[in-house]
Design an enzyme around this catalytic site. Structure first.
Site, PDB file in Angstrom:
ATOM      1  N   LYS A  11     101.394 -24.771  84.623  1.00 44.74           N
ATOM      2  CA  LYS A  11     100.885 -23.668  83.787  1.00 44.74           C
ATOM      3  C   LYS A  11     100.637 -24.174  82.374  1.00 44.74           C
ATOM      4  CE  LYS A  11     103.966 -20.651  82.017  1.00 44.74           C
ATOM      5  NZ  LYS A  11     103.914 -20.579  80.528  1.00 44.74           N
ATOM      6  N   ASN A  12     101.580 -24.944  81.843  1.00 46.68           N
ATOM      7  CA  ASN A  12     101.494 -25.338  80.425  1.00 46.68           C
ATOM      8  C   ASN A  12     100.568 -26.511  80.168  1.00 46.68           C
ATOM      9  OD1 ASN A  12     103.152 -23.226  79.941  1.00 46.68           O
ATOM     10  ND2 ASN A  12     105.000 -24.439  79.579  1.00 46.68           N
ATOM     11  N   CYS A  63     108.419 -12.841  70.351  1.00 45.45           N
ATOM     12  CA  CYS A  63     108.654 -12.508  71.766  1.00 45.45           C
ATOM     13  C   CYS A  63     110.155 -12.663  72.003  1.00 45.45           C
ATOM     14  CB  CYS A  63     107.839 -13.415  72.674  1.00 45.45           C
ATOM     15  SG  CYS A  63     108.456 -15.073  72.735  1.00 45.45           S
ATOM     16  N   ARG A  95     108.319 -17.375  67.134  1.00 44.18           N
ATOM     17  CA  ARG A  95     107.103 -18.085  67.595  1.00 44.18           C
ATOM     18  C   ARG A  95     106.037 -18.130  66.492  1.00 44.18           C
ATOM     19  NH1 ARG A  95     107.086 -17.965  73.335  1.00 44.18           N
ATOM     20  NH2 ARG A  95     105.771 -19.809  73.269  1.00 44.18           N
ATOM     21  N   ASP A 141     112.566 -25.104  78.586  1.00 46.08           N
ATOM     22  CA  ASP A 141     112.149 -24.164  79.628  1.00 46.08           C
ATOM     23  C   ASP A 141     113.044 -24.211  80.856  1.00 46.08           C
ATOM     24  OD1 ASP A 141     108.576 -24.567  79.006  1.00 46.08           O
ATOM     25  OD2 ASP A 141     110.148 -23.445  77.976  1.00 46.08           O
ATOM     26  N   ARG A 184     104.716 -14.579  85.949  1.00 41.46           N
ATOM     27  CA  ARG A 184     103.831 -15.186  84.931  1.00 41.46           C
ATOM     28  C   ARG A 184     103.847 -16.705  85.068  1.00 41.46           C
ATOM     29  NH1 ARG A 184     105.747 -14.543  79.478  1.00 41.46           N
ATOM     30  NH2 ARG A 184     104.320 -16.282  79.263  1.00 41.46           N
TER      31      ARG A 184
HETATM   32  C1  EPZ Z   1     105.060 -24.394  74.499  1.00 39.19           C
HETATM   33  O1  EPZ Z   1     105.162 -23.262  73.649  1.00 39.19           O
HETATM   34  C2  EPZ Z   1     105.242 -23.861  75.910  1.00 39.19           C
HETATM   35  N1  EPZ Z   1     104.186 -22.903  76.224  1.00 39.19           N
HETATM   36  C3  EPZ Z   1     106.612 -23.173  76.016  1.00 39.19           C
HETATM   37  O2  EPZ Z   1     106.772 -22.752  77.366  1.00 39.19           O
HETATM   38  C4  EPZ Z   1     107.686 -24.211  75.692  1.00 39.19           C
HETATM   39  O3  EPZ Z   1     108.951 -23.569  75.715  1.00 39.19           O
HETATM   40  C5  EPZ Z   1     107.431 -24.793  74.296  1.00 39.19           C
HETATM   41  O4  EPZ Z   1     106.104 -25.342  74.231  1.00 39.19           O
HETATM   42  C6  EPZ Z   1     108.417 -25.895  73.945  1.00 39.19           C
HETATM   43  O5  EPZ Z   1     108.357 -26.913  74.885  1.00 39.19           O
HETATM   44  C7  EPZ Z   1     102.976 -23.385  76.591  1.00 39.19           C
HETATM   45  O6  EPZ Z   1     102.745 -24.585  76.632  1.00 39.19           O
HETATM   46  C8  EPZ Z   1     101.937 -22.354  76.927  1.00 39.19           C
HETATM   47  P1  EPZ Z   1     106.267 -24.980  70.216  1.00 39.19           P
HETATM   48  P2  EPZ Z   1     104.787 -23.405  72.072  1.00 39.19           P
HETATM   49  O7  EPZ Z   1     105.119 -24.737  69.309  1.00 39.19           O
HETATM   50  O8  EPZ Z   1     103.645 -24.338  71.917  1.00 39.19           O
HETATM   51  C9  EPZ Z   1     108.453 -23.696  66.247  1.00 39.19           C
HETATM   52  C10 EPZ Z   1     107.267 -21.255  79.088  1.00 39.19           C
HETATM   53  O9  EPZ Z   1     108.335 -20.725  79.421  1.00 39.19           O
HETATM   54  N2  EPZ Z   1     107.113 -23.598  65.669  1.00 39.19           N
HETATM   55  O10 EPZ Z   1     106.573 -26.376  70.652  1.00 39.19           O
HETATM   56  O11 EPZ Z   1     104.670 -22.038  71.509  1.00 39.19           O
HETATM   57  C11 EPZ Z   1     108.734 -22.531  67.202  1.00 39.19           C
HETATM   58  O12 EPZ Z   1     109.210 -21.415  66.497  1.00 39.19           O
HETATM   59  C12 EPZ Z   1     106.897 -21.331  77.627  1.00 39.19           C
HETATM   60  O13 EPZ Z   1     106.436 -21.769  79.881  1.00 39.19           O
HETATM   61  C13 EPZ Z   1     106.974 -23.375  64.309  1.00 39.19           C
HETATM   62  O14 EPZ Z   1     107.952 -23.252  63.589  1.00 39.19           O
HETATM   63  O15 EPZ Z   1     106.114 -24.087  71.524  1.00 39.19           O
HETATM   64  C14 EPZ Z   1     109.782 -23.089  68.116  1.00 39.19           C
HETATM   65  O16 EPZ Z   1     111.052 -22.934  67.505  1.00 39.19           O
HETATM   66  C15 EPZ Z   1     107.920 -20.650  76.729  1.00 39.19           C
HETATM   67  N3  EPZ Z   1     105.725 -23.260  63.783  1.00 39.19           N
HETATM   68  C16 EPZ Z   1     109.443 -24.585  68.182  1.00 39.19           C
HETATM   69  O17 EPZ Z   1     108.544 -24.838  67.092  1.00 39.19           O
HETATM   70  C17 EPZ Z   1     104.589 -23.395  64.554  1.00 39.19           C
HETATM   71  O18 EPZ Z   1     103.459 -23.310  64.002  1.00 39.19           O
HETATM   72  C18 EPZ Z   1     108.768 -24.996  69.480  1.00 39.19           C
HETATM   73  O19 EPZ Z   1     107.567 -24.295  69.559  1.00 39.19           O
HETATM   74  C19 EPZ Z   1     104.754 -23.625  65.938  1.00 39.19           C
HETATM   75  C20 EPZ Z   1     106.011 -23.732  66.472  1.00 39.19           C
END
Ligand code: EPZ
Length: 414
Positions: free
Chosen positions: A22-23, A116, A121, A304, A395
């Site tokens: 998915k990701n 969420c 996020r 995850d 999902r």
């Molecule tokens: C991706 O989300 C995945 N989703 C998530 O999977 C996964 O948990 C996550 O990466 C971490 O591996 C998809 O790929 C669609 P991040 P993403 O940006 O990109 C902070 C699932 O269950 N952050 O790496 O949103 C954020 O708050 C989902 O399949 C900022 O501070 O994750 C978090 O604490 C859930 N500012 C950390 O980084 C930003 O601009 C990780 O977020 C962006 C992120």
């Protein structure tokens, strides 16, 4: 929403085929906006999130044909449409169209994604990157607007190795003028899959899979065929489900290189595994002991799989410590596991899990990975578990109950 009724205590055995990731599929589908011709993306999982991404792409002017697990997508002249609060809230990953749209049309208007269950996020790292590349970014009334004649290369340091920010900036930089360097980039396999797709379209992305990625902007990207990698999170979820029932199964269509943290932890818990290149045998006939984890960006233990792992540890022998370093609120499954008799003490981002005999209860899925954890606990528990709101689970896991039943589980859907 639908519920699962699980009769626990049955060992899982047999073989299961893992679906496409998915990701990985979500950013790759978003990246088709960059192509001047048709793209054919295969091994795409049949999930609600994928349907929502395709709906969004259609609103932006893409023509999409679905043939089984393959999507033919043609997007000659994308609109930089308003992505409404509803659209963005239905699919958080809709932010991933921002980079391609900004690069292709010179402007975007998208609703600020709300928080969420698992955390705030924010998208500040995405927006800071777009600004460094020359975009004029404004926020107001719950919307973000960004525009730019043509993005230019930049040197970008990410305060956190954000997966989404890394993906968005790779896509934006792929057709920008000049070279972009992303430092402290995320290194997940899904990012490498995206970079391979962009390179197959004629892009020049180097260093994906490391923390330092260089992208040389090109004038145009052409349509191409491409296949999505297997879902390492789904594979890990099934491996923990087998381990939680003292089962033995072969998990096919995987890239075991991506499963190293999962294999290491299962071995530490005394579960036998045998990894070939594309399949993993999990034999937990002697049950599972316990081992500590700390979630980290790849190649660390994936956040995850934290909830599925806590569920496994809840019914295992011994005590384990789980530290969640990536999201600030990712223990929503723990009170629900408590209803099944799990003995877990939470202090901030640390949970101490004392393995015990779980009993079936009525519980609620709060998000897709927490829901998958509750299924794993229900498979282990003595008696019947009813999991409500399983739409969250679907999902991220297609035909989850049916596929577990093919491994001797007893799950009814109502
Ligand atoms: C991706 O989300 C995945 N989703 C998530 O999977 C996964 O948990 C996550 O990466 C971490 O591996 C998809 O790929 C669609 P991040 P993403 O940006 O990109 C902070 C699932 O269950 N952050 O790496 O949103 C954020 O708050 C989902 O399949 C900022 O501070 O994750 C978090 O604490 C859930 N500012 C950390 O980084 C930003 O601009 C990780 O977020 C962006 C992120």
């Amino acid at each position: 929403m639908k519920s699962y009724i699980i009769k626990g205590g049955r060992a899982l055995y047999g073989s299961i085929d893992i679906n496409g990731s998915k990701n990985a599929a979500l950013p790759i589908l978003a990246a088709t906006l960059l192509a001047d011709g048709e793209c054919k993306i295969s091994n795409v999982p049949d999930l609600t999130d994928i349907k929502n991404m395709c709906e969004l792409l259609s609103c932006l002017g893409c023509e999409i044909e679905k043939r089984y697990d393959t999507y033919e997508i043609f997007c000659s002249n994308p609109k930089s449409d308003i992505m409404s609060y509803e659209t963005v809230n239905k699919l958080r990953a809709s932010i991933l169209v921002a980079g391609p749209l900004l690069a292709k049309t010179g402007k975007i208007r998208i609703s600020m994604p709300g928080g969420c269950q698992i955390g705030a996020r924010p998208i500040d790292l995405h927006l800071k990157g777009f600004t460094s590349m020359g975009a004029n970014v404004n926020q107001g009334h719950g919307y973000i607007e960004a525009e730019c004649q043509r993005l230019h290369g930049a040197k970008i340091y990410l305060d956190f190795p954000s997966v989404g920010a890394t993906e968005n900036l790779i896509m934006a930089a792929s057709v920008a003028k000049g070279t972009t360097i992303i430092e402290n980039a995320a290194a997940e396999p899904e990012i490498t899959n995206l970079a391979d797709f962009i390179n197959k379209m004629g892009g020049k992305v180097y260093g994906a899979g490391t923390d330092n990625i260089t992208i040389e902007g090109v004038e145009a990207l052409k349509g191409t065929d491409f296949s999505v990698i297997p879902d390492r999170i789904e594979a890990g979820t099934f491996a923990f489900a087998v381990a939680s029932t003292k089962g033995c199964a072969i998990i096919n269509n995987v890239i075991t290189e991506h499963l190293k943290p999962i294999i290491a932890k299962l071995n530490e818990c005394g579960v036998y595994t045998k990894a070939n290149e594309n399949s993993l045998i999990v034999d937990a006939s002697n049950g599972a002991g316990s081992a500590d984890i700390k979630t980290m960006p790849y190649p660390g233990f994936p956040t995850d799989l934290q909830a599925p792992y806590v569920a496994l540890m809840s019914g295992a022998r011994g005590t384990s410590m789980v530290v969640e370093t990536v999201f600030e609120n990712r223990f929503m499954h723990i009170p629900e596991l408590g209803r099944m008799g799990a003995s877990i003490k939470v202090d901030g981002r640390t949970a101490v899990v004392e393995g015990t005999n779980l009993t079936g209860a009525k519980v609620k899925a709060t998000d897709l990975r927490a829901g998958a954890g509750l299924v794993i606990a229900g498979l282990n528990a003595y008696g019947e578990t009813v999991i409500e709101d399983v739409g969250h689970i679907e999902r991220g896991y297609s035909n989850f109950a049916e596929r577990l039943n093919s491994l001797n589980a007893d799950i009814h859907i109502q």
